[in-house]
Scaffold this motif. Structure first.
Motif, PDB file in Angstrom:
ATOM      1  N   TYR A  49      -3.774   4.163  -5.915  1.00 54.67           N
ATOM      2  CA  TYR A  49      -3.986   4.101  -4.464  1.00 54.67           C
ATOM      3  C   TYR A  49      -5.355   4.682  -4.106  1.00 54.67           C
ATOM      4  N   LYS A  50      -5.719   5.790  -4.743  1.00 53.90           N
ATOM      5  CA  LYS A  50      -7.034   6.397  -4.497  1.00 53.90           C
ATOM      6  C   LYS A  50      -8.146   5.441  -4.890  1.00 53.90           C
ATOM      7  N   ASN A  51      -7.962   4.751  -5.997  1.00 52.16           N
ATOM      8  CA  ASN A  51      -8.957   3.783  -6.457  1.00 52.16           C
ATOM      9  C   ASN A  51      -9.125   2.651  -5.447  1.00 52.16           C
ATOM     10  N   LEU A  52      -8.007   2.172  -4.894  1.00 55.39           N
ATOM     11  CA  LEU A  52      -8.083   1.107  -3.892  1.00 55.39           C
ATOM     12  C   LEU A  52      -8.817   1.572  -2.649  1.00 55.39           C
ATOM     13  N   GLN A  53      -8.552   2.812  -2.224  1.00 50.68           N
ATOM     14  CA  GLN A  53      -9.222   3.327  -1.028  1.00 50.68           C
ATOM     15  C   GLN A  53     -10.719   3.490  -1.271  1.00 50.68           C
ATOM     16  N   GLU A  54     -11.097   3.899  -2.483  1.00 52.73           N
ATOM     17  CA  GLU A  54     -12.518   4.066  -2.804  1.00 52.73           C
ATOM     18  C   GLU A  54     -13.240   2.720  -2.850  1.00 52.73           C
TER      19      GLU A  54
ATOM     20  N   GLY B 195       0.814  -1.216   0.000  1.00 51.28           N
ATOM     21  CA  GLY B 195       0.000   0.000   0.000  1.00 51.28           C
ATOM     22  C   GLY B 195       0.846   1.263   0.000  1.00 51.28           C
ATOM     23  N   GLU B 196       1.923   1.278   0.776  1.00 48.37           N
ATOM     24  CA  GLU B 196       2.786   2.457   0.850  1.00 48.37           C
ATOM     25  C   GLU B 196       3.514   2.687  -0.475  1.00 48.37           C
ATOM     26  N   ILE B 197       3.944   1.619  -1.117  1.00 50.25           N
ATOM     27  CA  ILE B 197       4.598   1.739  -2.422  1.00 50.25           C
ATOM     28  C   ILE B 197       3.635   2.322  -3.450  1.00 50.25           C
ATOM     29  N   ILE B 198       2.417   1.813  -3.461  1.00 46.33           N
ATOM     30  CA  ILE B 198       1.421   2.307  -4.422  1.00 46.33           C
ATOM     31  C   ILE B 198       1.060   3.759  -4.110  1.00 46.33           C
ATOM     32  N   ARG B 199       0.949   4.094  -2.846  1.00 44.77           N
ATOM     33  CA  ARG B 199       0.618   5.472  -2.452  1.00 44.77           C
ATOM     34  C   ARG B 199       1.656   6.465  -2.976  1.00 44.77           C
ATOM     35  N   LEU B 200       2.930   6.093  -2.870  1.00 48.49           N
ATOM     36  CA  LEU B 200       4.005   6.985  -3.290  1.00 48.49           C
ATOM     37  C   LEU B 200       4.182   7.003  -4.807  1.00 48.49           C
ATOM     38  N   GLY B 201       4.057   5.837  -5.431  1.00 46.56           N
ATOM     39  CA  GLY B 201       4.354   5.748  -6.856  1.00 46.56           C
ATOM     40  C   GLY B 201       3.173   5.882  -7.779  1.00 46.56           C
TER      41      GLY B 201
ATOM     42  N   ASN C 209       9.312 -16.430  -3.628  1.00 47.08           N
ATOM     43  CA  ASN C 209       9.905 -15.414  -2.776  1.00 47.08           C
ATOM     44  C   ASN C 209       8.877 -14.348  -2.395  1.00 47.08           C
ATOM     45  N   GLY C 210       8.941 -13.888  -1.135  1.00 50.86           N
ATOM     46  CA  GLY C 210       7.981 -12.890  -0.657  1.00 50.86           C
ATOM     47  C   GLY C 210       8.043 -11.587  -1.428  1.00 50.86           C
ATOM     48  N   THR C 211       9.238 -11.180  -1.862  1.00 53.06           N
ATOM     49  CA  THR C 211       9.354  -9.940  -2.638  1.00 53.06           C
ATOM     50  C   THR C 211       8.650 -10.082  -3.978  1.00 53.06           C
ATOM     51  N   LEU C 212       8.710 -11.272  -4.558  1.00 48.47           N
ATOM     52  CA  LEU C 212       8.010 -11.508  -5.821  1.00 48.47           C
ATOM     53  C   LEU C 212       6.496 -11.448  -5.609  1.00 48.47           C
ATOM     54  N   ILE C 213       6.038 -11.909  -4.454  1.00 47.20           N
ATOM     55  CA  ILE C 213       4.613 -11.779  -4.130  1.00 47.20           C
ATOM     56  C   ILE C 213       4.225 -10.309  -4.078  1.00 47.20           C
ATOM     57  N   HIS C 214       5.094  -9.468  -3.497  1.00 40.45           N
ATOM     58  CA  HIS C 214       4.826  -8.020  -3.474  1.00 40.45           C
ATOM     59  C   HIS C 214       4.745  -7.469  -4.897  1.00 40.45           C
ATOM     60  N   ALA C 215       5.597  -7.960  -5.793  1.00 41.79           N
ATOM     61  CA  ALA C 215       5.584  -7.500  -7.187  1.00 41.79           C
ATOM     62  C   ALA C 215       4.249  -7.822  -7.846  1.00 41.79           C
ATOM     63  N   TYR C 216       3.751  -9.041  -7.627  1.00 37.04           N
ATOM     64  CA  TYR C 216       2.453  -9.417  -8.189  1.00 37.04           C
ATOM     65  C   TYR C 216       1.323  -8.593  -7.562  1.00 37.04           C
ATOM     66  N   SER C 217       1.452  -8.278  -6.280  1.00 40.48           N
ATOM     67  CA  SER C 217       0.429  -7.473  -5.605  1.00 40.48           C
ATOM     68  C   SER C 217       0.390  -6.059  -6.172  1.00 40.48           C
ATOM     69  N   ILE C 218       1.551  -5.461  -6.344  1.00 42.25           N
ATOM     70  CA  ILE C 218       1.625  -4.092  -6.869  1.00 42.25           C
ATOM     71  C   ILE C 218       1.049  -4.034  -8.284  1.00 42.25           C
ATOM     72  N   THR C 219       1.450  -4.994  -9.122  1.00 46.15           N
ATOM     73  CA  THR C 219       0.971  -5.003 -10.502  1.00 46.15           C
ATOM     74  C   THR C 219      -0.531  -5.250 -10.572  1.00 46.15           C
ATOM     75  N   THR C 220      -1.055  -6.048  -9.648  1.00 46.97           N
ATOM     76  CA  THR C 220      -2.507  -6.256  -9.583  1.00 46.97           C
ATOM     77  C   THR C 220      -3.227  -4.924  -9.407  1.00 46.97           C
ATOM     78  N   ALA C 221      -2.669  -4.061  -8.560  1.00 49.18           N
ATOM     79  CA  ALA C 221      -3.320  -2.780  -8.259  1.00 49.18           C
ATOM     80  C   ALA C 221      -3.104  -1.736  -9.335  1.00 49.18           C
ATOM     81  N   THR C 222      -1.959  -1.770 -10.018  1.00 50.71           N
ATOM     82  CA  THR C 222      -1.620  -0.698 -10.960  1.00 50.71           C
ATOM     83  C   THR C 222      -2.037  -0.996 -12.390  1.00 50.71           C
ATOM     84  N   ASP C 223      -2.399  -2.240 -12.687  1.00 49.80           N
ATOM     85  CA  ASP C 223      -2.820  -2.623 -14.033  1.00 49.80           C
ATOM     86  C   ASP C 223      -4.320  -2.895 -14.021  1.00 49.80           C
ATOM     87  N   ASP C 224      -5.078  -2.094 -14.776  1.00 53.90           N
ATOM     88  CA  ASP C 224      -6.540  -2.228 -14.793  1.00 53.90           C
ATOM     89  C   ASP C 224      -6.983  -3.607 -15.255  1.00 53.90           C
ATOM     90  N   HIS C 225      -6.176  -4.263 -16.079  1.00 55.31           N
ATOM     91  CA  HIS C 225      -6.556  -5.574 -16.613  1.00 55.31           C
ATOM     92  C   HIS C 225      -6.243  -6.706 -15.637  1.00 55.31           C
TER      93      HIS C 225
END
Length: 387
Positions: free
Chosen positions: A194-199, A183-189, A264-280
């Motif tokens: 991030y606004k869409n996730l909060q809504e 969440g913090e990564i998405i908020r900053l980048g 790897n846990g960092t790779l899980i974070h990568a998939y999580s971030i991309t899930t939120a930032t890619d509309d598809h």
């Protein structure tokens, strides 16, 4: 019309019996500890696991992860070298740099290397450092890096067992709440994402594990200048820095990726971030309210068929109902899979599965109740009970 009314009355009665059985099971599960393993086993089952597995079977259907890149710091143990590598990365203008490891304030560490790492991190505008909430008996503590006061900090805690979700805002463990790493990564980048996730207002979001190609750069090659600059694409991207060889940070996921169920846990974070930032890739879950309505409709349809089959096929109704039950379950999976893969909408079949699963038993129980004298006595006074 008379038969339709009778079957509908019996279907509603069957539904009431199903609800009664569910309440009884819920009470027993709450009261009897030996049923808890059953509840945990049910929690480990999700239709989306099958959808993702099926989607990942397609050869060559591989998304490119354009928003996130990975820097593997495996084998680099000097804090001075890590500082050097981070400084080099920062020159290329990454959107966010996030360190998925914790550097303790180790008194045996070289003070100059510590100062170098702190100074470099303080100069990187959007640097997110990992924190971890740790349970210590009845209390909790926060593990964090010694440079936490010069950067953003967020919790890398993820769910126990099978990792299916990420927290878009915060993580709470033992009553302590911290911003979530993703969440913090998405908020900053990605403030709009991030606004869409909060809504959306969800405490957790489903991770889309549709396989993708993630750029992985070796920290050692960065330090040795053994990278072609034209391939070192980190500009305007989230750069996750972690240790891919750290087996302590491997977790079980909902499907198979790269031939593995633990990644790897960092790779899980990568998939999580991309899930939120890619509309598809962002997945919308059916709400509990609509899931209940959806489940009632499917259950009523199945109950109606059961009541009809018991009357129309007296000798073979059991076998027919069993095959129909299987057909309903397979049909739900097929419809759910098509909806998930094509529209990223997750149909919630929780209530429908319970209703269809108990449909045959509940129908028999209701027809038996109809044959009892108390029901016959009521039917003489309330004619609609005998329609």
């Amino acid at each position: 019309m008379v038969k339709f009314s009778r079957y509908m009355r019996q279907s509603v009665g069957t539904l009431l019996v199903t609800l009664g059985v569910c309440v009884l099971v819920a009470v027993l599960t709450f009261s009897w500890a030996f049923l808890n393993p059953i509840a945990r086993a049910l929690d480990a089952i999700a239709f989306t696991d099958n959808y993702l597995y099926t989607e990942n079977l397609k050869e060559g259907d591989l998304d490119y992860c354009k928003d996130v890149a990975f820097v593997n710091m495996s084998g680099v143990y000097s804090r001075g070298e890590i500082a050097e590598g981070l400084e080099y990365i920062s020159k290329f203008g990454p959107k966010v740099v996030a360190m998925d490891c914790i550097f303790s304030n180790n008194m045996t560490s070289d003070a100059r290397e510590n100062d170098s790492l702190r100074n470099v991190i303080s100069r990187i505008p959007n640097f997110v450092s990992a924190q971890r909430i740790v349970k210590m008996g009845d209390s909790v503590a926060v593990e964090q890096s010694f440079y936490h006061d010069v950067c953003y900090n967020a919790s890398v805690n993820i769910e126990d067992g099978i990792v299916r979700h990420f927290s878009p805002d915060s993580v709470t463990v033992g009553g302590l709440t911290l911003p979530s790493f993703v969440g913090e990564i998405i908020r900053l980048g990605y403030p709009e994402a991030y606004k869409n996730l909060q809504e959306r207002g969800n405490e957790e979001e489903l991770i889309n594990y549709k396989k993708m190609q993630v750029d992985v750069f070796d920290m050692r090659k960065i330090l040795d200048m053994d990278l072609f600059l034209d391939s070192f694409d980190v500009h305007d991207r989230v750069i996750l820095v972690g240790d891919m060889d750290d087996l302590r940070d491997y977790h079980t996921i909902a499907t198979e990726l790269y031939g593995m169920r633990r990644i790897n846990g960092t790779l899980i974070h990568a998939y999580s971030i991309t899930t939120a930032t890619d509309d598809h890739r962002l997945i919308t879950n059916m709400s509990d309210e609509w899931a209940l309505i959806w489940g009632l409709i499917i259950t009523l349809a199945f109950n109606y068929f059961c009541c009809w089959a018991y009357e129309a096929y007296e000798k073979t109704n059991g076998m027919i109902i069993n095959f129909t039950q299987l057909g309903f379950l397979l049909g739900m999976m097929l419809l759910g899979g098509l909806t998930f893969i094509n529209f990223r909408y997750n149909l919630n079949y929780t209530y429908a599965m319970i209703g269809v699963g108990l449909g045959g038993f509940s129908s028999e129980l209701w027809l038996w109740l109809e044959s009892l004298s108390p029901y016959q006595w009521l039917a003489k006074r309330w004619k609609w009970l005998n329609m």
